[in-house]
Enzyme design. Sequence first.
Site, mmCIF file in Angstrom:
data_model
loop_
_atom_site.group_PDB
_atom_site.id
_atom_site.type_symbol
_atom_site.label_atom_id
_atom_site.label_comp_id
_atom_site.label_asym_id
_atom_site.label_seq_id
_atom_site.Cartn_x
_atom_site.Cartn_y
_atom_site.Cartn_z
ATOM 1 N N CYS A 170 53.599 19.250 126.003
ATOM 2 C CA CYS A 170 53.396 20.296 125.071
ATOM 3 C C CYS A 170 51.794 20.666 124.500
ATOM 4 O O CYS A 170 51.042 19.749 124.272
ATOM 5 C CB CYS A 170 54.083 19.631 123.718
ATOM 6 S SG CYS A 170 53.881 20.845 122.427
ATOM 7 N N CYS A 171 51.427 22.027 124.491
ATOM 8 C CA CYS A 171 49.976 21.934 124.318
ATOM 9 C C CYS A 171 49.482 21.898 122.668
ATOM 10 O O CYS A 171 48.791 21.345 122.277
ATOM 11 C CB CYS A 171 49.845 23.626 124.567
ATOM 12 S SG CYS A 171 50.758 24.767 123.288
#
Length: 484
Positions: A170-171
């Site tokens: 997940c960024c």
Amino acid sequence: MISPSKLKSVDFYRKIPRDLTEASLAGAGLSIIAAFSMMFLFGMAMSNYLSVNTSTSVVVDKSADGELLRIDFNISFPSLSCEFASVDVSDVLGTYRLNITKTVRKFSIDSNLKPTGYEVYSGPIPNLKNHGDEIEEEHGDGAIPLTIDNFETHSLKHAIFVVNFYAPWCCWSNRLKPSWEKAARIIKKRYDPEMDGRILLGKVDCKEQNELCKRHHIQGYPSIRIFRKGTDIMDNHGHHDHVTYYGERDTESLVAAMEALVAPVPRESLMPALEHKSVLPMDITKLPAPLTGGCRIEGYVHVKKVPGTLIISARSGAHSFDASLINVSHVISHFSFGKSLSPSILAAVKKLVPYLGGSHDPLTGRSYIINHHDNANVTIEHYLQIVKTELISRRYSWEPKLLVEYEYTAHSSLAHSLHIPVANFHYVPSPMQVLVTELPKSLSHFITNICAIIGGVFTVAGLLHSILDNTIQFIRKVELGKQN
């Protein structure tokens, strides 16, 4: 001046002296039959007069420009968390409204659709100032790595237990990581876990600890949960009272939030802290975390009368979602267009148009359940064709338009998607409408029918009596002739 004798000359109903008339059993029988016939025909005429006739036609929809269409709904999602459930609306004119909350309410439910007892409010979207711009000055983790084996042990040792549930892909989780680790090191220095023990910051890798994240109903990454000890442990069946943190994610904001959490907790041993219920300040950045993974969404939205879509999905401007874990299975308790009708009005209207309202809400009670193990990334599509029905009654001159009703047909299907699964309700208003007009009955026509019934039956009965009498006399003459 006209004399009475001249006036009597225009009498149409001259009487025959009773001495000159003769009663018969045949005449009595015909009179009784005629009376019952008159009563029966009168009843049929009265029933026909009181009944309602309508004419139905299909005309172009004459809705005023800018008129809005109301959509009412009550839908339960057993596997979609209220924390991220969003109601959106889009249409062909380019309107796109995200996360409608003013007229929509969300209630936490369990997998069996049973309510958990409280309403869930969506948290604010962080501005994310300085988020991800920090560089780690020190190496090593500040937050304690947590697993399904040591999670409960750490949570019981500290009055305040703050956990970052993240996903390595997940960024947003990766942007939070340096701020979270730095904040954890600062808090660890200020509140030593061994000497102080009031607060501890941890982290859970949801890719590795999938079951632990499911236990806490984590659907968006990163999710920061704050667990507190206190008397609420016994009040909540042994579970910690916990909330979700929606504040800013830079180091300074995180440290300030942790300081605010520790402030009301006394700096004694752990036992006094357990007897003390710590109180979080009223802050919109901290809202109750979902105790279960389901959500019931109810309310209404107003949309333009053009083709569009009502979308219910997981949405956040500061979280990522694993599409394979999002399940939009749902049970529809109510879904309708237009204003709701009271039972009394609907009953009165059905007397005029019996078929009206028969397909008002065809989706009621329908379930669309997806077996998540066999079908991942499944979007549920509903296609709704809407037809407006307008009922006009001539009986009420002060209210000629009695009712406007929307009927619709529904067709549903499942579609695999590479994106986040959603529940789409595609609606298409018809450019034509059904116009039902009441045809009132004429009182003069009813009176004419009554007169025709009385006169007709009387005349026919008289003819039958005359024929019967002549027949009897003829038979007697024939018999007398034979005897002679």
